[in-house]
Write an enzyme that holds these catalytic residues in place. Structure first.
Site, PDB file in Angstrom:
ATOM      1  N   TYR A  18       0.919  -1.202   0.047  1.00  0.00           N
ATOM      2  CA  TYR A  18       0.084  -0.054  -0.134  1.00  0.00           C
ATOM      3  C   TYR A  18       0.719   1.080   0.117  1.00  0.00           C
ATOM      4  CZ  TYR A  18      -3.688   3.137   1.391  1.00  0.00           C
ATOM      5  OH  TYR A  18      -4.793   4.147   1.491  1.00  0.00           O
ATOM      6  N   ASP A  19       1.830   1.289   0.944  1.00  0.00           N
ATOM      7  CA  ASP A  19       2.540   2.603   0.901  1.00  0.00           C
ATOM      8  C   ASP A  19       3.498   2.846  -0.229  1.00  0.00           C
ATOM      9  OD1 ASP A  19       1.674   1.987   3.663  1.00  0.00           O
ATOM     10  OD2 ASP A  19       3.813   1.992   4.699  1.00  0.00           O
ATOM     11  N   ASP A  40       3.993  -0.544  12.363  1.00  0.00           N
ATOM     12  CA  ASP A  40       3.078   0.545  12.717  1.00  0.00           C
ATOM     13  C   ASP A  40       3.510   1.899  13.066  1.00  0.00           C
ATOM     14  OD1 ASP A  40       0.203   1.406  13.289  1.00  0.00           O
ATOM     15  OD2 ASP A  40       0.491   0.699  15.413  1.00  0.00           O
ATOM     16  N   ARG A  86       1.268  10.185  13.684  1.00  0.00           N
ATOM     17  CA  ARG A  86       0.684  10.541  12.320  1.00  0.00           C
ATOM     18  C   ARG A  86      -0.084  11.503  12.593  1.00  0.00           C
ATOM     19  NH1 ARG A  86      -0.047   7.066   8.263  1.00  0.00           N
ATOM     20  NH2 ARG A  86       2.056   6.618   8.808  1.00  0.00           N
TER      21      ARG A  86
END
Length: 317
Positions: free
Chosen positions: A149-150, A277, A281
Site C-alpha cells: 500500500y505505502d 505500525d 501520524r
C-alpha cells in the site's frame, strides 16, 4: 463539452467514494459515473444513489476499465485502504495502485480531463518528524507487510507527476490522513470501527503495543468538502497537499474515549505490536489552509457519536 460535467469516480462504492459521489450529485450539475469491483466496498453505500438519474454505476476493476464516452474529471479513489484488506492480496493492491493508476491517467490524457489522486499519509511511513509536511520524503520500509500500500501509493504519485510533466495532464494529488465516520466497513480492521464494535459488544478493546502511538482523525464529510475544494483549484495547483485533522490523540486515549461514549463495560487488552505500525501520524496543514482555506468542523466526540449510531444500527444493538 456538455453543460453537465461527466465525472468518473473510481472506488465510488467505498467509504470515501460513496460520500464523494453523493456530494458531487448534490451540486446538480454533474453526471457521476461510479466504478467499483466491491473488493473492499459495500453496495449498500450506493443503493440510495441509484435512484438519481445523473448517477451511473459500472461494476468493473479500475485496472481494466475502458470508457467509450467523454470524461471531464476523474477522482481516482480505487484501492483498499485498511491493512486487513490491502494485505489480504498484496499483489492486487500494488496492481490497483500502479496499473489502475496508469489506466486512469491514460483516460485523463485521452479526454484532456482533470484527474485527482487519493494518496495517503501512509507515504510518510513511520515518520521521523512531526507534524508531517508535504516536503517530507518519508520513512517507508519498501519490503514490509504494509509496503504494498505505502509504496504502491508512492509510485502512483510518481506516475501522476510524470504524466503532468510529460503530457501536461491537469493533476491534483491529495495525501489523506486517517478518516472515519458512518459507512466504515465493520470488518476493515481500522481502529475506530474496531474499538466501537468491541465497545458495543462489551468485548475487550484490543490495542497493539502500549497504545502510545498517535493518530489524527478527520470526520468523513469534512474531508470530502476539502477534496472537492482542492479539485476545483486553478490548474497551476497540483499538490501534493495534506488533508485531515491535526487534532492528535493516542490510541489508548481514543479507546478510553470510545468506552465512555458508548457507556461500555469493555476493558483494555494490550497485544503485541504490529510490524511497521507508525508511532505518530499528524499532518502539517499549512499548505491546505493556504490553498483552500482548509478547516475541519466536526470535533472528535461528535463524529464518534455519529459513527457509534451507525454501528448500533448495523449491529442491531
Amino acid at each position: 463539452m456538455s453543460s453537465k460535467l461527466n465525472i468518473l469516480v473510481t472506488g465510488g462504492a467505498g467509504f470515501l467514494g460513496s460520500y464523494l459521489c453523493q456530494k458531487l450529485l448534490d451540486q446538480r450539475n454533474n453526471n457521476i459515473i461510479c466504478i467499483d469491483n466491491f473488493y473492499s466496498s459495500d453496495k449498500d453505500n450506493i443503493i440510495p444513489l441509484m435512484k438519481n438519474k445523473n448517477f451511473t454505476f459500472i461494476e468493473q476493476d479500475v485496472c481494466n476499465f475502458k470508457a467509450d464516452f467523454s470524461i471531464d474529471q476523474i477522482y481516482n479513489l480505487a484501492c483498499p485502504a485498511s491493512p486487513i484488506h490491502y494485505q489480504y492480496d498484496p499483489v492486487k493492491t500494488v496492481q490497483t495502485n500502479v496499473i489502475g493508476c496508469l489506466n486512469m491517467l491514460e483516460l485523463a490524457k485521452k479526454n484532456n480531463a482533470k484527474i485527482f489522486q487519493a494518496s495517503t499519509s501512509e507515504i510518510y511511513g513511520d515518520p521521523k518528524i512531526t507534524p508531517q509536511s508535504e516536503n517530507y520524503w518519508g520513512n517507508v520500509n519498501p519490503i514490509g507487510i504494509r509496503s504494498c500500500y505505502d509504496e504502491g501509493k508512492r509510485c502512483a504519485e510518481t506516475l501522476f507527476f510524470d504524466y503532468h510533466r510529460q503530457y501536461d495532464i491537469n493533476i491534483k494529488v491529495c495525501r489523506i490522513f486517517n478518516t472515519y465516520g458512518p459507512r466504515m466497513h465493520q470488518n476493515d480492521g481500522r481502529v475506530i470501527s474496531n474499538f466501537i464494535i468491541q465497545a458495543l459488544k462489551n468485548e475487550p478493546i484490543t490495542i497493539y503495543g502500549q497504545g502510545l502511538q498517535t493518530r489524527s482523525f478527520c470526520y468523513v464529510e469534512d474531508l470530502i468538502i476539502g477534496i472537492i475544494d482542492f479539485m476545483n483549484t486553478e490548474n497551476s495547483i497540483t499538490g501534493p497537499i495534506n488533508l485531515g485533522s491535526d487534532d492528535e490523540i493516542s490510541i489508548k486515549d481514543l479507546a478510553i474515549k470510545i468506552i465512555q461514549l458508548t457507556n461500555s463495560k469493555s476493558k483494555l487488552q494490550f497485544l503485541d505490536p504490529v510490524s511497521d505500525d507508525p508511532t505518530q501520524r499528524k499532518p502539517n496543514l499549512t499548505l491546505a489552509k493556504k490553498i483552500i482555506n482548509w478547516s475541519f468542523d466536526v470535533n472528535l466526540d461528535n463524529g464518534i457519536n455519529a459513527t457509534i449510531d451507525f454501528f448500533k444500527q448495523k449491529l442491531n444493538c
